[in-house]
Scaffold this active site. Structure first.
Site, PDB file in Angstrom:
ATOM      1  N   ASP A 297      -4.228  -0.483  -3.169  1.00 49.94           N
ATOM      2  CA  ASP A 297      -3.862   0.195  -4.414  1.00 49.94           C
ATOM      3  C   ASP A 297      -2.343   0.366  -4.499  1.00 49.94           C
ATOM      4  O   ASP A 297      -1.657   0.466  -3.475  1.00 49.94           O
ATOM      5  CB  ASP A 297      -4.556   1.566  -4.428  1.00 49.94           C
TER       6      ASP A 297
ATOM      7  N   GLU B 154      -2.515  -4.653  -5.594  1.00 46.49           N
ATOM      8  CA  GLU B 154      -2.409  -4.327  -7.015  1.00 46.49           C
ATOM      9  C   GLU B 154      -0.933  -4.365  -7.416  1.00 46.49           C
ATOM     10  O   GLU B 154      -0.147  -3.515  -7.000  1.00 46.49           O
ATOM     11  CB  GLU B 154      -2.989  -2.942  -7.299  1.00 46.49           C
TER      12      GLU B 154
END
Length: 640
Positions: free
Chosen positions: A357, A386
């Site tokens: 993330d 990400e």
């Protein structure tokens, strides 16, 4: 006099006993011998443990150093395990003349790191939120010892009660659909209490224990069981991790190990009167003091050659939200802790990949170090980061071995936010002769020369952080075009749960509206969309269409290895072709709301003089020696 001496001796004895160190916890909870990197960091928790001396006589283990942090309640013990074999090691903690002995388990690895195979472009990842997918019959109403929380399925931002056992019970569904890998949003403990205004950490992105599955989802053992059974059914499992920040209720926040454990932690000293809101981290007044640094959410400064210091600091050192303290990866002890944690989960439960993330928000050099360590230990493993910027040049610079930057990220897979962005604009447009409609996809893919490995770019049409592709509608023609491209072009595709049954929703009110419960996954549901009988006619039509395409894709070298050719949209028609070992595939899309015609002469380099092709969705033969009439927004996938 004798009584006085005896009393003094008794007092000294009591003081010595009180000085004996008490060990509350050690991270990692256990470890493995035979790793390429023989160093092991033990983070020892306990009141006053900082001043303890540590020894062991376990064969093959050497204590390299002790790091005494700012807080008296932590001690870092660095071990060298180069000669160690599996067994129970005794660690001796000595303080005030007293010795506390702690047993620590050193385990055999189940396999060498090179045998752990990660996901590839041959896979299709299916992303789901454990809290929203399915709940098992034995799901507990409340977990004792957790901070206050509620499970209320009518509240989109509270917990709904999904768990790992619920997912395990539906593994056959994924096989029926035809996906090959499962990506769960974070499953680790998120022990933030619900806020007064109805928000919770159901999403999982506020970790409070890096070595424990959230007990509302299940146990570490159940996580391992789920992964083992997924593997038995040919499914890989990708674990969502967050190195950029932790949750506000992590013990590190109440008792910071070191003054530089977090980025810009000064504002935590603010007096809050009635306390802080557990979800926002803010004082109950709703204010933060001037020392709080909020990230700008603008990721461009990380690669911008002209970036100012203030812009870079806001991006990397600013907090994502006040309730998620920003970890300082430039502190080598923080980074060692995080790197080991990722290795521990690979070894302990057998995950097949990691999704990281908020990748660019963390320190770039430290993250590259992490990736290099994993690549050395697990050369066939895969991690996707990400990287939420919609320009291909930005994303490509983050991929391993990129020539666009002088810093190698060692990150094998990046996320294609450019495809997502262009697609979601194109779906509402007519494809013209220049820029609009499916021209946007063409104009994104034409920059694939920037990527060291375009096949290892993860593409998607929606995820948990975006509006559903369908918005609040049900345009299946547009959805089929999106999925046809996603599943046939030179990418690693990712689906979002419920797309196959036309789940829709937007974030205009709350993120929870794009994270709805899967119908049939929870006790009391009026229908069960895991079965054909429980789906509507329209849902079955979409499910069956996707399942046929997904099963056709499995093991198909045309998609996995095929050379890609794309054609500039011509008279509203866009074509992506793949070729491999004398076979060819054409994905043909009418990007207009009017009938169109595929002028076959234009695609002679792919057709190669063949007269017939097969429509993979119906099995019917399609004549390709004459122009093909296309209905409005038609999707046609043919194999030659």
């Amino acid at each position: 006099m004798k009584k006085t001496i005896l009393l003094l001796a008794l007092l000294l004895s009591m003081m010595t006993m009180e000085a004996a160190v008490k060990i509350d916890r050690i991270d990692p909870t256990d470890w493995f011998v035979g790793m390429k990197d023989a160093s092991l960091q033990l983070m020892v928790y306990g009141k006053g443990v900082r001043n303890a001396e540590v020894s062991t006589d376990y064969a093959g283990v050497r204590i390299d150093s002790l790091v005494r942090l700012d807080s008296p309640n932590y001690l870092l013990v660095y071990l060298n395990l180069s000669g160690a074999k599996a067994g129970i090691m005794t660690l001796n903690f000595t303080e005030g003349g007293k010795v506390t002995r702690v047993k620590y388990n050193l385990k055999e690895r189940e396999m060498s790191g090179d045998k752990r195979m990660g996901f590839t472009n041959a896979d299709v990842l299916y992303m789901l939120m454990p809290d929203r997918f399915a709940s098992s019959a034995g799901h507990p109403k409340q977990i004792k010892g957790m901070n206050a929380y509620r499970e209320n399925r009518s509240a989109p931002s509270l917990r709904h009660g999904g768990d790992l056992e619920g997912i395990r019970e539906h593994l056959d569904y994924f096989n029926e659909l035809g996906v090959t890998a499962l990506w769960f949003t974070p499953v680790l403990e998120n022990n933030s209490p619900d806020s007064d205004n109805g928000y919770s950490a159901y999403h999982g992105y506020a970790t409070t224990d890096y070595y424990r599955v959230d007990p509302r989802f299940g146990t570490n053992r159940q996580y391992r069981q789920l992964i083992d059974e997924a593997h038995a059914k040919g499914l890989k499992v990708v674990m969502d991790m967050i190195f950029n920040h932790c949750g506000f209720e992590h013990p590190w926040v109440a008792d910071m190990p070191a003054k530089d454990w977090f980025n810009t932690p000064e504002w935590l000293g603010e007096k809050t009167g009635n306390g802080r809101d557990p979800m926002t981290g803010l004082a109950k007044t709703g204010a933060v003091n001037s020392q709080y640094l909020q990230t700008s959410y603008k990721l461009t400064p990380v690669l911008d050659p002209y970036a100012s210091k203030v812009d870079m600091r806001e991006t990397v050192d600013g907090w994502f939200v006040p309730s998620m303290p920003d970890l300082n990866q430039r502190n080598p002890h923080v980074m060692k802790y995080l790197i080991q944690n990722s290795e521990w989960w690979i070894e302990t439960v057998g995950i097949d990949g990691i999704r990281m993330d908020t990748y660019p928000y963390a320190d770039r050099d430290a993250m590259a170090q992490w990736m290099k360590v994993l690549d050395t230990e697990y050369p066939n493993f895969n991690t996707v980061g990400e990287t939420w910027v919609t320009e291909p040049a930005y994303t490509a610079a983050w991929q391993k071995d990129s020539k666009l930057t002088n810093k190698n990220s060692y990150l094998k897979t990046v996320m294609d936010f450019s495809f997502f962005d262009k697609l979601n604009r194109a779906k509402n447009e007519e494809t013209d002769g220049w820029w609009n409609g499916l021209n946007r996809i063409y104009n994104s893919l034409c920059y694939d020369y920037l990527y060291p490995n375009p096949a290892s770019v993860m593409a998607f049409v929606e995820n948990h952080d975006t509006d559903r592709f369908l918005g609040n509608g049900c345009d299946t023609l547009a959805l089929k075009q999106a999925l046809a491209m996603l599943l046939t072009m030179n990418r690693t595709p990712q689906l979002y749960y419920g797309t196959e049954i036309l789940m829709n929703g937007t974030k205009e009110v709350t993120d929870g509206n794009v994270r709805k419960d899967f119908p049939g996954g929870f006790p009391g549901d009026t229908r069960n969309a895991f079965t054909a009988e429980g789906r509507t006619e329209a849902e079955n039509a979409m499910f069956n269409w996707m399942a046929r395409l997904l099963h056709w894709r499995q093991g198909n070298d045309l998609v996995v290895k095929g050379k890609q050719t794309q054609f500039i949209p011509w008279k509203g028609v866009y074509v992506i072709a793949r070729q491999h070992n004398g076979k060819a595939l054409m994905t043909i899309l009418n990007g207009t709301s009017k009938p169109a015609e595929l002028e076959v002469a234009r695609y002679a380099e792919i057709l190669g003089g063949k007269k017939q092709a097969v429509d993979i969705m119906t099995g019917r033969k399609v004549a390709v020696d004459r122009n093909i009439h296309l209905s409005p927004r038609q999707t046609l996938i043919v194999e030659l």
